[in-house]
Design a protein around this motif. Sequence first.
Motif, mmCIF file in Angstrom:
data_model
loop_
_atom_site.group_PDB
_atom_site.id
_atom_site.type_symbol
_atom_site.label_atom_id
_atom_site.label_comp_id
_atom_site.label_asym_id
_atom_site.label_seq_id
_atom_site.Cartn_x
_atom_site.Cartn_y
_atom_site.Cartn_z
ATOM 1 N N VAL A 166 -2.573 -38.023 13.011
ATOM 2 C CA VAL A 166 -1.565 -38.957 13.968
ATOM 3 C C VAL A 166 -1.977 -38.705 15.443
ATOM 4 C CG1 VAL A 166 0.813 -39.453 14.566
ATOM 5 C CG2 VAL A 166 -0.013 -38.916 12.039
ATOM 6 N N ARG A 167 -2.453 -37.298 15.730
ATOM 7 C CA ARG A 167 -2.618 -36.972 17.158
ATOM 8 C C ARG A 167 -4.090 -37.631 17.457
ATOM 9 N NH1 ARG A 167 -0.898 -32.140 19.888
ATOM 10 N NH2 ARG A 167 1.018 -31.147 18.909
ATOM 11 N N LEU A 168 -5.056 -37.801 16.648
ATOM 12 C CA LEU A 168 -6.111 -38.289 17.032
ATOM 13 C C LEU A 168 -6.049 -39.634 17.204
ATOM 14 C CD1 LEU A 168 -9.413 -38.029 17.130
ATOM 15 C CD2 LEU A 168 -9.489 -38.464 14.686
ATOM 16 N N VAL A 169 -5.268 -40.366 16.260
ATOM 17 C CA VAL A 169 -5.188 -41.688 16.480
ATOM 18 C C VAL A 169 -4.494 -42.019 17.796
ATOM 19 C CG1 VAL A 169 -4.040 -43.917 15.547
ATOM 20 C CG2 VAL A 169 -5.141 -42.285 13.940
ATOM 21 N N GLU A 170 -3.437 -41.324 18.297
ATOM 22 C CA GLU A 170 -2.721 -41.517 19.498
ATOM 23 C C GLU A 170 -3.618 -41.229 20.786
ATOM 24 O OE1 GLU A 170 1.166 -39.469 21.682
ATOM 25 O OE2 GLU A 170 0.124 -38.448 19.888
ATOM 26 N N ARG A 171 -4.445 -40.314 20.595
ATOM 27 C CA ARG A 171 -5.418 -40.174 21.624
ATOM 28 C C ARG A 171 -6.307 -41.437 21.984
ATOM 29 N NH1 ARG A 171 -5.708 -34.612 20.252
ATOM 30 N NH2 ARG A 171 -7.627 -34.984 18.979
ATOM 31 N N VAL A 219 -5.754 -44.554 20.641
ATOM 32 C CA VAL A 219 -5.055 -45.652 21.203
ATOM 33 C C VAL A 219 -4.568 -45.638 22.501
ATOM 34 C CG1 VAL A 219 -2.921 -47.058 20.643
ATOM 35 C CG2 VAL A 219 -4.161 -46.204 18.541
ATOM 36 N N LEU A 220 -3.928 -44.279 23.122
ATOM 37 C CA LEU A 220 -3.427 -44.056 24.419
ATOM 38 C C LEU A 220 -4.357 -43.467 25.266
ATOM 39 C CD1 LEU A 220 0.123 -43.036 23.460
ATOM 40 C CD2 LEU A 220 -0.469 -45.338 23.877
ATOM 41 N N SER A 221 -5.586 -43.944 24.999
ATOM 42 C CA SER A 221 -6.581 -43.304 25.858
ATOM 43 C C SER A 221 -6.560 -43.697 27.538
ATOM 44 C CB SER A 221 -8.127 -43.675 25.426
ATOM 45 O OG SER A 221 -8.306 -45.205 25.547
ATOM 46 N N TRP A 222 -5.838 -44.772 27.588
ATOM 47 C CA TRP A 222 -5.599 -45.146 29.260
ATOM 48 C C TRP A 222 -4.531 -44.148 29.858
ATOM 49 C CZ3 TRP A 222 -0.564 -46.143 29.400
ATOM 50 C CH2 TRP A 222 0.195 -46.442 28.141
#
Length: 282
Positions: free
Chosen positions: A266-271, A273-276
């Motif tokens: 989940v942390r990986l997906v979050e980083r 998706v929210l790379s901005w």
Amino acid sequence: MSAVTTTEAAVTVAAAKDAPQVRRRRRLSPGRRLPAARLAGPVLLLALWAAASAAGQLDPAAIPAPWTVVRTGAHLWTDGTLPTDILTSLQRAATGFVIGLVAGVVLALASGLSRTGEALIDGTVNLNRAIPTLGLIPLFILWLGIGETFKVAIIAIVVYIPIYLNTHAALSGIDHRFVELAEVQGLSRFAFVRQIVVPGALPGFFVGLRLGVTGSWLGLVVLEQINATSGLGYMMFQAQNYGQSDVILVGLVVYGVFGLVSDSAVRLVERRVLSWRRTLSS
């Protein structure tokens, strides 16, 4: 010529002394992310466990050595017990998690984007949150029976509450100036939700998602000890009856690994998706 050069150099040095000194800015951020940093704590704990076991500081009957747990896990895997129990637990956790995820997101959107939805949903969800979820087990057994359905339902409740609360809080926290800007730009309802609401709610959604993933495993430990014939919790319950602490530790290690891996995913997906977004953890 040399006198002129000397004079210019002296003037330059004097000007440098008179110029205000620029203080170097202190770095207040935590620094660069260390590779595999999240594994440092578990590895240290494992090293301390192994050292204490080797030194004879731990009772083998209560807390077996790590190598004993590894041998037990390998034996359970070889005879087919562990793979079957893991697959059963994964199916229960995944089914309940998906239902809870969909319910949490849908309810949060309905409550966060509509005053009517908020009036009907928010108070009910917070009332549900105030009731201990595991305390609902006897009632759900009466409603749904003692089979798989009530287990999945309890896991779904454990999952949907944190997802709803965090997503709804993120939706409610969107700056009203963005709404005014969308109205000035003439955005449609769909465009407003897609361009403003969804990006603004994603940070809160991922916080709820991580809590929901962890909650699904925590609920599963208890539920699999109630009229279950397979699963990691059932395996641990049977081991308790026979005093097999090494089997119990095998189950706990598997639960811990699944929890750490799912949270890291989940942390990986979050980083991604929210790379901005620039934060202290970036």
